[in-house]
Design an enzyme around this catalytic site. Structure first.
Site, short mmCIF file in Angstrom:
data_model
loop_
_atom_site.label_atom_id
_atom_site.label_comp_id
_atom_site.label_asym_id
_atom_site.label_seq_id
_atom_site.Cartn_x
_atom_site.Cartn_y
_atom_site.Cartn_z
N ARG A 40 0.83 -1.32 0.13
CA ARG A 40 -0.02 0.09 0.08
C ARG A 40 1.02 1.35 0.23
O ARG A 40 2.17 1.09 0.35
CB ARG A 40 -0.96 -0.11 1.33
CG ARG A 40 -1.86 -1.09 1.18
CD ARG A 40 -3.02 -1.19 2.34
NE ARG A 40 -2.46 -0.90 3.73
CZ ARG A 40 -3.05 0.02 4.66
NH1 ARG A 40 -4.15 0.49 4.25
NH2 ARG A 40 -2.69 0.31 5.76
N LYS A 105 4.41 -11.64 9.18
CA LYS A 105 3.79 -11.52 8.18
C LYS A 105 4.11 -12.56 7.00
O LYS A 105 5.31 -12.75 6.73
CB LYS A 105 4.22 -10.13 7.57
CG LYS A 105 3.13 -9.62 6.23
CD LYS A 105 2.77 -8.28 6.28
CE LYS A 105 3.55 -7.25 5.48
NZ LYS A 105 3.05 -5.80 5.48
N ARG A 240 -0.74 -1.23 14.54
CA ARG A 240 0.17 -1.83 15.03
C ARG A 240 -0.07 -2.32 16.38
O ARG A 240 -0.89 -1.50 16.96
CB ARG A 240 1.48 -0.99 14.88
CG ARG A 240 2.14 -0.78 13.57
CD ARG A 240 2.91 -1.68 13.07
NE ARG A 240 3.37 -1.44 11.91
CZ ARG A 240 2.90 -1.65 10.47
NH1 ARG A 240 1.50 -2.04 10.71
NH2 ARG A 240 3.47 -1.45 9.61
P1 ATP Z 1 0.15 -1.61 6.98
O1 ATP Z 1 -0.09 -2.20 8.25
O2 ATP Z 1 -0.27 -0.25 6.41
O3 ATP Z 1 -0.60 -2.59 6.04
P2 ATP Z 1 2.55 -2.49 6.00
O4 ATP Z 1 3.91 -2.16 6.40
O5 ATP Z 1 1.95 -4.19 6.36
O6 ATP Z 1 1.52 -1.74 6.75
P3 ATP Z 1 1.94 -3.06 3.24
O7 ATP Z 1 1.67 -1.74 2.31
O8 ATP Z 1 0.85 -3.83 3.45
O9 ATP Z 1 2.27 -2.39 4.52
O10 ATP Z 1 3.27 -3.91 2.88
C1 ATP Z 1 4.53 -3.19 2.41
C2 ATP Z 1 5.30 -3.39 3.76
O11 ATP Z 1 5.62 -4.95 4.00
C3 ATP Z 1 6.95 -2.96 3.48
O12 ATP Z 1 7.18 -1.80 3.90
C4 ATP Z 1 7.77 -4.22 3.97
O13 ATP Z 1 8.13 -3.67 5.30
C5 ATP Z 1 6.89 -5.21 3.93
N1 ATP Z 1 7.25 -6.25 3.11
C6 ATP Z 1 7.70 -6.16 1.77
N2 ATP Z 1 7.75 -7.17 1.22
C7 ATP Z 1 7.32 -8.19 2.20
C8 ATP Z 1 7.44 -9.55 2.27
N3 ATP Z 1 7.66 -10.39 1.07
N4 ATP Z 1 6.88 -10.41 3.25
C9 ATP Z 1 6.69 -9.69 4.19
N5 ATP Z 1 6.57 -8.39 4.44
C10 ATP Z 1 7.16 -7.56 3.40
#
Ligand code: ATP
Length: 242
Positions: A40, A105, A240
């Protein structure tokens, strides 16, 4: 369609739709690797060769964009159910778009609107699942705890996973169109990542703190602050643990 490498499977389908190509709902594009995978707000999604599954699917909603609220939660439920049923993997869902296993994640969801006409909207639904990430490279590219299917379930058949993902998403989307989000509220909430826990919701510099009560019947995030329950929605919000 299956590609070995592309910038982003979501970007590819979005471009094709915006150039006027007519792609049917349910059309899927997968790639072995993405050079510019997206999360995002333009954040990067790390998806190197053969290490993750990059899956995008075209969908149309008859009811227009208002109805798309809750869609990423429904797709989260579709992914969770598939992992539970096929791989006996209990995962958690983080509002609004992430799939977690053991607090890390495992997968992300990105839904983009490609256009609207006659009250309908056309969407691209993207799902990135970590299959087996190279740990050192991942440590440099991902700024939060992550995990992959190799750790959680061992080796698996990627083709089967793609086919099952398409089936699970289609089934859940069809049900969503008939019932709206309310029918999925309990399914999301029983898998939520921070049940009754202290959390913070950030939007730029702004921080909102509260106790997490999952989602309401519209898919809004519900936080309790000083005994009052407040509902939040909007694409810029990030949740978070405190
Ligand atoms: P939000 O809670 O706002 O969704 P988020 O950090 O989870 O925040 P996303 O846009 O869903 O944001 O995902 C992008 C983020 O996920 C990146 O900033 C990075 O930190 C993390 N990311 C990138 N690639 C991966 C991956 N392959 N697996 C897990 N996390 C990842």
């Amino acid at each position: 369609d299956v590609l070995s490498i592309t910038d982003s499977t979501n970007s590819q389908l979005m471009q094709r739709l915006q150039q006027g190509e007519s792609l049917p709902a349910g059309q899927v594009l997968v790639s072995e690797a993405q050079t510019a995978g997206r999360g995002r707000h333009g954040r990067q999604w790390f998806s190197p060769f053969a290490a993750s599954l990059s899956f995008s699917m075209v969908w149309q909603l008859e009811q227009g964009i208002q109805a798309a609220m809750g869609l990423s939660l429904v797709i989260g439920v579709a992914v969770a159910e598939l992992l539970e049923n096929d791989y006996q993997l209990a995962v958690q869902l983080k509002w609004p778009n992430d799939v977690y296993w053991t607090g890390k994640k495992l997968a992300g969801i990105l839904i983009e609107l490609s256009g609207q006409s006659d009250g309908r909207c056309q969407l691209v639904i993207g799902i990135g699942i970590n299959v087996q990430l190279p740990p050192q490279q991942a440590a440099q590219s991902i700024s939060q705890p992550w995990t992959d299917l190799a750790t959680a379930v061992g080796t698996l058949d990627r083709n089967r996973l793609v086919a099952r993902l398409q089936a699970s998403c289609t089934r859940h989307l069809e049900r969503f169109e008939q019932t709206g989000f309310a029918a999925f509220q309990a399914e999301f909430n029983r898998r939520q990542l921070y049940p009754q826990q202290a959390v913070r919701l950030t939007q730029g510099q702004q921080v909102i703190r509260g106790i997490c009560h999952g989602v309401d019947a519209q898919g809004n995030l519900v936080l309790e602050q000083q005994g009052k329950k407040l509902a939040f929605h909007g694409g810029e919000l990030s949740l978070r643990a405190e």
